[in-house]
Design a protein around this motif. Structure first.
Motif, PDB file in Angstrom:
ATOM      1  N   GLU A  40       0.840  -1.210   0.000  1.00 48.45           N
ATOM      2  CA  GLU A  40       0.000   0.000   0.000  1.00 48.45           C
ATOM      3  C   GLU A  40       0.874   1.259   0.000  1.00 48.45           C
ATOM      4  O   GLU A  40       0.597   2.225  -0.706  1.00 48.45           O
ATOM      5  CB  GLU A  40      -0.899  -0.036   1.238  1.00 48.45           C
ATOM      6  CG  GLU A  40      -1.775   1.158   1.446  1.00 48.45           C
ATOM      7  CD  GLU A  40      -2.467   1.079   2.810  1.00 48.45           C
ATOM      8  OE1 GLU A  40      -3.090   0.050   3.115  1.00 48.45           O
ATOM      9  OE2 GLU A  40      -2.362   2.065   3.557  1.00 48.45           O
ATOM     10  N   MET A  41       1.939   1.253   0.797  1.00 49.27           N
ATOM     11  CA  MET A  41       2.862   2.397   0.834  1.00 49.27           C
ATOM     12  C   MET A  41       3.541   2.585  -0.523  1.00 49.27           C
ATOM     13  O   MET A  41       3.690   3.723  -0.992  1.00 49.27           O
ATOM     14  CB  MET A  41       3.914   2.190   1.921  1.00 49.27           C
ATOM     15  CG  MET A  41       3.375   2.245   3.313  1.00 49.27           C
ATOM     16  SD  MET A  41       4.682   1.784   4.478  1.00 49.27           S
ATOM     17  CE  MET A  41       3.967   2.367   5.978  1.00 49.27           C
ATOM     18  N   LEU A  42       3.948   1.486  -1.130  1.00 47.53           N
ATOM     19  CA  LEU A  42       4.599   1.575  -2.444  1.00 47.53           C
ATOM     20  C   LEU A  42       3.609   2.074  -3.502  1.00 47.53           C
ATOM     21  O   LEU A  42       3.989   2.845  -4.392  1.00 47.53           O
ATOM     22  CB  LEU A  42       5.181   0.221  -2.844  1.00 47.53           C
ATOM     23  CG  LEU A  42       6.328  -0.293  -1.972  1.00 47.53           C
ATOM     24  CD1 LEU A  42       6.760  -1.687  -2.423  1.00 47.53           C
ATOM     25  CD2 LEU A  42       7.511   0.658  -1.971  1.00 47.53           C
ATOM     26  N   ALA A  45       3.453   5.754  -3.213  1.00 49.97           N
ATOM     27  CA  ALA A  45       4.641   6.351  -3.846  1.00 49.97           C
ATOM     28  C   ALA A  45       4.481   6.364  -5.365  1.00 49.97           C
ATOM     29  O   ALA A  45       4.821   7.343  -6.032  1.00 49.97           O
ATOM     30  CB  ALA A  45       5.890   5.581  -3.442  1.00 49.97           C
ATOM     31  N   ARG A  46       3.960   5.258  -5.906  1.00 51.37           N
ATOM     32  CA  ARG A  46       3.732   5.186  -7.363  1.00 51.37           C
ATOM     33  C   ARG A  46       2.774   6.281  -7.810  1.00 51.37           C
ATOM     34  O   ARG A  46       3.005   6.962  -8.803  1.00 51.37           O
ATOM     35  CB  ARG A  46       3.179   3.805  -7.734  1.00 51.37           C
ATOM     36  CG  ARG A  46       2.831   3.685  -9.222  1.00 51.37           C
ATOM     37  CD  ARG A  46       2.147   2.375  -9.571  1.00 51.37           C
ATOM     38  NE  ARG A  46       1.181   1.887  -8.624  1.00 51.37           N
ATOM     39  CZ  ARG A  46      -0.090   2.302  -8.545  1.00 51.37           C
ATOM     40  NH1 ARG A  46      -0.529   3.238  -9.348  1.00 51.37           N
ATOM     41  NH2 ARG A  46      -0.902   1.776  -7.651  1.00 51.37           N
ATOM     42  N   ARG A  47       1.700   6.495  -7.046  1.00 47.42           N
ATOM     43  CA  ARG A  47       0.738   7.549  -7.404  1.00 47.42           C
ATOM     44  C   ARG A  47       1.398   8.927  -7.354  1.00 47.42           C
ATOM     45  O   ARG A  47       1.122   9.791  -8.184  1.00 47.42           O
ATOM     46  CB  ARG A  47      -0.488   7.489  -6.481  1.00 47.42           C
ATOM     47  CG  ARG A  47      -1.394   6.308  -6.787  1.00 47.42           C
ATOM     48  CD  ARG A  47      -2.697   6.376  -6.002  1.00 47.42           C
ATOM     49  NE  ARG A  47      -2.515   6.225  -4.568  1.00 47.42           N
ATOM     50  CZ  ARG A  47      -2.474   5.060  -3.937  1.00 47.42           C
ATOM     51  NH1 ARG A  47      -2.618   3.936  -4.591  1.00 47.42           N
ATOM     52  NH2 ARG A  47      -2.309   5.017  -2.640  1.00 47.42           N
ATOM     53  N   GLU A  48       2.284   9.142  -6.387  1.00 48.05           N
ATOM     54  CA  GLU A  48       3.030  10.417  -6.325  1.00 48.05           C
ATOM     55  C   GLU A  48       3.868  10.600  -7.588  1.00 48.05           C
ATOM     56  O   GLU A  48       3.936  11.702  -8.140  1.00 48.05           O
ATOM     57  CB  GLU A  48       3.932  10.460  -5.087  1.00 48.05           C
ATOM     58  CG  GLU A  48       3.206  10.572  -3.774  1.00 48.05           C
ATOM     59  CD  GLU A  48       2.571  11.936  -3.552  1.00 48.05           C
ATOM     60  OE1 GLU A  48       2.971  12.906  -4.222  1.00 48.05           O
ATOM     61  OE2 GLU A  48       1.663  12.023  -2.714  1.00 48.05           O
ATOM     62  N   SER A  69      10.905   5.553 -15.219  1.00 48.64           N
ATOM     63  CA  SER A  69      11.649   4.342 -14.875  1.00 48.64           C
ATOM     64  C   SER A  69      11.459   3.992 -13.388  1.00 48.64           C
ATOM     65  O   SER A  69      11.261   2.822 -13.038  1.00 48.64           O
ATOM     66  CB  SER A  69      13.132   4.553 -15.190  1.00 48.64           C
ATOM     67  OG  SER A  69      13.888   3.474 -14.744  1.00 48.64           O
ATOM     68  N   LEU A  70      11.508   4.995 -12.521  1.00 41.80           N
ATOM     69  CA  LEU A  70      11.281   4.766 -11.087  1.00 41.80           C
ATOM     70  C   LEU A  70       9.849   4.265 -10.848  1.00 41.80           C
ATOM     71  O   LEU A  70       9.620   3.371 -10.031  1.00 41.80           O
ATOM     72  CB  LEU A  70      11.531   6.051 -10.291  1.00 41.80           C
ATOM     73  CG  LEU A  70      12.970   6.546 -10.249  1.00 41.80           C
ATOM     74  CD1 LEU A  70      13.036   7.920  -9.597  1.00 41.80           C
ATOM     75  CD2 LEU A  70      13.859   5.565  -9.503  1.00 41.80           C
ATOM     76  N   ARG A  71       8.898   4.846 -11.569  1.00 47.60           N
ATOM     77  CA  ARG A  71       7.499   4.426 -11.430  1.00 47.60           C
ATOM     78  C   ARG A  71       7.349   2.945 -11.808  1.00 47.60           C
ATOM     79  O   ARG A  71       6.691   2.182 -11.112  1.00 47.60           O
ATOM     80  CB  ARG A  71       6.602   5.286 -12.316  1.00 47.60           C
ATOM     81  CG  ARG A  71       5.111   4.987 -12.172  1.00 47.60           C
ATOM     82  CD  ARG A  71       4.304   5.612 -13.294  1.00 47.60           C
ATOM     83  NE  ARG A  71       4.674   5.113 -14.607  1.00 47.60           N
ATOM     84  CZ  ARG A  71       4.265   3.942 -15.130  1.00 47.60           C
ATOM     85  NH1 ARG A  71       3.465   3.162 -14.443  1.00 47.60           N
ATOM     86  NH2 ARG A  71       4.659   3.564 -16.329  1.00 47.60           N
ATOM     87  N   LYS A  72       7.997   2.553 -12.889  1.00 43.22           N
ATOM     88  CA  LYS A  72       7.922   1.147 -13.323  1.00 43.22           C
ATOM     89  C   LYS A  72       8.537   0.216 -12.283  1.00 43.22           C
ATOM     90  O   LYS A  72       8.025  -0.885 -12.039  1.00 43.22           O
ATOM     91  CB  LYS A  72       8.617   0.971 -14.668  1.00 43.22           C
ATOM     92  CG  LYS A  72       7.842   1.584 -15.825  1.00 43.22           C
ATOM     93  CD  LYS A  72       8.629   1.487 -17.108  1.00 43.22           C
ATOM     94  CE  LYS A  72       7.881   2.163 -18.251  1.00 43.22           C
ATOM     95  NZ  LYS A  72       8.697   2.266 -19.468  1.00 43.22           N
ATOM     96  N   ARG A  73       9.640   0.637 -11.679  1.00 43.24           N
ATOM     97  CA  ARG A  73      10.251  -0.187 -10.615  1.00 43.24           C
ATOM     98  C   ARG A  73       9.313  -0.324  -9.425  1.00 43.24           C
ATOM     99  O   ARG A  73       9.226  -1.384  -8.801  1.00 43.24           O
ATOM    100  CB  ARG A  73      11.587   0.406 -10.167  1.00 43.24           C
ATOM    101  CG  ARG A  73      12.694   0.088 -11.141  1.00 43.24           C
ATOM    102  CD  ARG A  73      13.972   0.775 -10.835  1.00 43.24           C
ATOM    103  NE  ARG A  73      14.572   0.391  -9.577  1.00 43.24           N
ATOM    104  CZ  ARG A  73      15.552   1.079  -8.999  1.00 43.24           C
ATOM    105  NH1 ARG A  73      16.051   2.148  -9.597  1.00 43.24           N
ATOM    106  NH2 ARG A  73      16.049   0.685  -7.857  1.00 43.24           N
ATOM    107  N   LEU A  74       8.604   0.771  -9.107  1.00 47.26           N
ATOM    108  CA  LEU A  74       7.645   0.706  -7.996  1.00 47.26           C
ATOM    109  C   LEU A  74       6.503  -0.253  -8.313  1.00 47.26           C
ATOM    110  O   LEU A  74       6.053  -0.999  -7.440  1.00 47.26           O
ATOM    111  CB  LEU A  74       7.094   2.100  -7.686  1.00 47.26           C
ATOM    112  CG  LEU A  74       7.984   2.955  -6.805  1.00 47.26           C
ATOM    113  CD1 LEU A  74       7.463   4.380  -6.737  1.00 47.26           C
ATOM    114  CD2 LEU A  74       8.086   2.365  -5.411  1.00 47.26           C
ATOM    115  N   ALA A 123       9.057  10.243  -3.134  1.00 43.32           N
ATOM    116  CA  ALA A 123       8.236  10.355  -4.347  1.00 43.32           C
ATOM    117  C   ALA A 123       7.431  11.650  -4.316  1.00 43.32           C
ATOM    118  O   ALA A 123       7.293  12.327  -5.338  1.00 43.32           O
ATOM    119  CB  ALA A 123       7.322   9.139  -4.474  1.00 43.32           C
ATOM    120  N   GLY A 124       6.938  12.020  -3.137  1.00 44.37           N
ATOM    121  CA  GLY A 124       6.215  13.282  -3.001  1.00 44.37           C
ATOM    122  C   GLY A 124       7.117  14.484  -3.238  1.00 44.37           C
ATOM    123  O   GLY A 124       6.699  15.486  -3.828  1.00 44.37           O
ATOM    124  N   SER A 125       8.363  14.381  -2.820  1.00 44.69           N
ATOM    125  CA  SER A 125       9.288  15.502  -3.009  1.00 44.69           C
ATOM    126  C   SER A 125       9.654  15.668  -4.488  1.00 44.69           C
ATOM    127  O   SER A 125       9.957  16.778  -4.924  1.00 44.69           O
ATOM    128  CB  SER A 125      10.547  15.326  -2.151  1.00 44.69           C
ATOM    129  OG  SER A 125      11.356  14.294  -2.661  1.00 44.69           O
TER     130      SER A 125
END
Length: 164
Positions: A40-42, A45-48, A69-74, A123-125
């Protein structure tokens, strides 16, 4: 000065319904609860990062590919955590999860939760740093490092369950 909270107590405070792995018959359910919380936390982060991608596309920033790329890893990590091997060994399983391994598992689960919280914050930052290229670049690198830490911790957890 207050009493320091144990890893068990930290997990009990973070996850409603967590039974602390104290009863073996509840082990599978507790493990599922921990992994669901981390996933759920990840997902948060993906939504951010998805918001950051939209903002980045609007201002045509240079980190669009890196953020995606970071989004895909998440997305991949979220699935791995959700469908990971459970912290329980059935009667006929070759590898038995004993008390010592359960303690290690709890330490890794606590670390995964802490890392997932940090990943969500980072991710929010990224979303808030889209207009500042230097700050955005640093935030992307920091999130990449945090994902590497998370993947390492997750792999170590899987090794414990494989009896390695």
């Amino acid at each position: 000065m207050g009493k320091e909270t144990s890893v068990w107590e930290k997990l009990e405070l973070l996850i409603p319904g967590f039974h602390g792995y104290k009863k073996k018959e509840l082990l599978r359910e507790d493990d599922r609860l921990v992994r669901a919380k981390v996933a759920e936390m990840l997902a948060g982060a993906r939504r951010e990062l998805e918001r950051a991608l939209q903002r980045c596309a609007m201002v045509n920033c240079s980190q669009l590919t890196s953020i995606d790329s970071l989004r895909k890893r998440l997305v991949m990590l979220e699935g791995k955590v959700k469908h990971a091997e459970a912290g329980y060994a059935g009667y006929f399983d070759r590898v038995k999860v004993k008390e010592k391994e359960i303690e290690k598992l709890i330490e890794h689960d606590t670390k995964m939760i802490e890392l997932a919280e940090g990943i969500k914050e980072l991710a929010g930052s990224i979303s808030s740093a889209v207009a500042d290229p230097a700050r955005l670049g640093a935030a992307v690198l920091e999130l990449d490092d945090r994902l590497v830490q998370f993947e390492g911790t997750f792999d170590e957890r899987a090794a414990i369950l494989r009896g390695e």
